[in-house]
Design a protein around this motif. Structure first.
Motif, mmCIF file in Angstrom:
data_model
loop_
_atom_site.group_PDB
_atom_site.id
_atom_site.type_symbol
_atom_site.label_atom_id
_atom_site.label_comp_id
_atom_site.label_asym_id
_atom_site.label_seq_id
_atom_site.Cartn_x
_atom_site.Cartn_y
_atom_site.Cartn_z
ATOM 1 N N UNK A 1 -24.224 54.265 65.728
ATOM 2 C CA UNK A 1 -23.621 55.125 64.717
ATOM 3 C C UNK A 1 -22.525 55.957 65.369
ATOM 4 N N UNK A 2 -21.374 56.001 64.733
ATOM 5 C CA UNK A 2 -20.241 56.799 65.217
ATOM 6 C C UNK A 2 -20.223 58.143 64.502
ATOM 7 N N UNK A 3 -20.311 59.276 65.240
ATOM 8 C CA UNK A 3 -20.265 60.580 64.569
ATOM 9 C C UNK A 3 -18.847 60.934 64.130
ATOM 10 N N UNK A 4 -18.741 61.473 62.947
ATOM 11 C CA UNK A 4 -17.454 61.887 62.394
ATOM 12 C C UNK A 4 -17.644 63.251 61.729
ATOM 13 N N UNK A 5 -16.711 64.187 62.039
ATOM 14 C CA UNK A 5 -16.742 65.517 61.433
ATOM 15 C C UNK A 5 -15.514 65.676 60.540
ATOM 16 N N UNK A 6 -15.769 66.137 59.324
ATOM 17 C CA UNK A 6 -14.701 66.268 58.335
ATOM 18 C C UNK A 6 -14.754 67.679 57.748
#
Length: 323
Positions: free
Chosen positions: A22-27
Motif C-alpha cells: 500500500x502506498x501512503x498518500x496525504x491530501x
C-alpha cells in the motif's frame, strides 16, 4: 467462457485476493487526487475497477469499473466527483473530504493473472495558526527566556539561555503532538526562536528575535560589519589625502611655471647723438630719431589765433647717407 462466467470468475478472484503493498498518500481537504493504475499488456480484454476500502464487491462501494468492450460505469455515490484522464483507467477524485480517507484499490483482472494497485489515502485539514509568546525574561548575568508555543488545542514551552555571544536551548529542540495529530515544535535558528505547527499537507510558524528581549546579546557577525566600515573609512581617508596631495602638487607646479616665464622687454633707444661721419662703427644706428619741440615762432597772418594746435606733432625721420 461466456461474459457471465467471466464476471463470476473475476469477482471470485477478487474475494480471494490477498492484500498487497500500500502506498501512503496525504491530501489536503478540498484538494483532488489522481489514482494511477499500473499499465498491463491487455486491458481491453480485462475487467478493470477501482474500489474503496475493500469491504465488499457491492456496486455502491466501487468508484468505477470497466467491463470488456463497455464504457466506464461510475458508482452513484461518486457521480460528479470523478474525472477520467487522457490515460484510460486512470481517474481523478475531486474535492476530497475527511470521510474519503481510506484504502483505494485498482484491480485489473484477466483470465490468467491479476494486477492490484493500492493507496492508503489520508485527508487532512490545514493546520491552525500558531503563536509564540515570551512568558518571562531574567535579569541575571545571562539572559534567560521562557517561551510558549501554542495552537488552538495544544501548547509546549521551552527555555533559552543567552550570554554576550551565543544562545542555547535547554534540553534541545522541544516537540509535541497536538490533539489533531499535527506536530508542534520549538527550536532555535540563527538567534531566532521558531514555533512551528505542521502536518503532512500544511505548516505555519511564528518567529521571535532574541535581540528584542536580550539587548546585551549580539551576534558575532556585527563585528565583521564594523571592521568593514572601519576599513572603508580608512580607505576613504587615504583617497582624500592622496587627492589633496595631488591638488597641492599641481598648484606648486603652476606657480613654478609662472616664476620661470621670461617676458620680452622692449629696448629703449638711447637719445640720438650727433652722427660722426668718420665713424665706421658697425654699431651705428641706422635710424635717427629727433626730438620735437613745441612751435615758438610767430603765427602766420592767415592762421586763426584761436585755432587749437594739435596735441601731437610728428617729425620726419631721415636716414643719413653713407659716405
Amino acid at each position: 467462457m461466456g461474459p457471465i462466467s467471466l464476471v463470476c470468475t473475476v469477482f471470485l478472484a477478487y474475494l480471494l485476493q490477498g492484500s498487497s503493498a500500500v502506498t501512503p498518500v496525504f491530501v489536503q481537504k478540498g484538494d483532488n487526487l489522481m489514482l494511477n493504475l499500473t499499465e498491463v499488456d491487455d486491458l481491453e480484454n480485462s475487467v478493470v475497477f477501482w474500489n474503496f476500502n475493500n469491504k465488499s464487491i457491492n456496486k455502491d462501494l466501487m468508484l468505477v469499473r470497466w467491463l470488456p468492450g463497455t464504457e466506464p460505469e461510475v458508482s452513484p455515490s461518486y457521480r460528479g466527483r470523478i474525472e477520467f484522464t487522457v490515460k484510460k483507467y486512470w481517474v481523478k477524485l475531486k474535492n476530497l473530504q475527511e470521510t474519503d480517507s481510506g484504502i483505494y484499490t485498482g484491480r485489473v483482472m484477466g483470465v490468467v493473472d491479476e494486477q492490484t494497485t493500492q493507496y492508503k489515502v489520508t485527508v487532512q485539514d490545514p493546520v491552525s495558526p500558531v503563536k509564540l509568546t515570551v512568558d518571562s525574561v531574567s535579569s541575571s548575568s545571562d539572559c534567560n527566556l521562557t517561551v510558549t508555543c501554542s495552537t488552538q488545542d495544544s501548547h509546549i514551552s521551552s527555555t533559552f539561555t543567552c550570554d554576550a555571544k551565543t544562545c542555547s536551548q535547554e534540553g534541545g529542540e522541544r516537540s509535541g503532538v497536538t490533539t489533531s495529530g499535527a506536530s508542534l515544535r520549538v527550536y532555535l535558528v540563527n538567534d531566532s526562536i521558531t514555533c512551528n505547527h505542521s502536518n503532512q499537507v500544511s505548516w505555519t510558524k511564528d518567529v521571535t528575535k532574541i535581540q528584542d528581549f536580550c539587548p546585551r546579546h549580539h551576534d558575532p557577525k556585527p563585528h565583521s560589519v564594523i571592521t568593514a566600515l572601519i576599513t572603508l573609512l580608512f580607505l576613504i581617508i587615504i583617497a582624500a589625502a592622496g587627492f589633496f596631495c595631488y591638488v597641492l602638487r599641481r598648484r606648486k607646479q603652476k606657480t613654478v611655471s609662472i616664476d620661470n616665464t621670461v617676458y620680452a622687454v622692449p629696448e629703449v633707444e638711447a637719445a640720438a647723438q650727433p652722427l660722426d661721419p668718420t665713424s665706421n662703427s658697425p654699431s651705428s644706428p641706422s635710424t635717427i630719431y629727433s626730438y620735437v619741440e613745441p612751435h615758438t615762432g610767430p603765427m602766420r597772418p592767415t592762421e586763426d589765433k584761436t585755432k587749437t594746435l594739435p596735441e601731437s606733432l610728428y617729425a620726419s625721420v631721415e636716414k643719413p647717407s653713407r659716405s
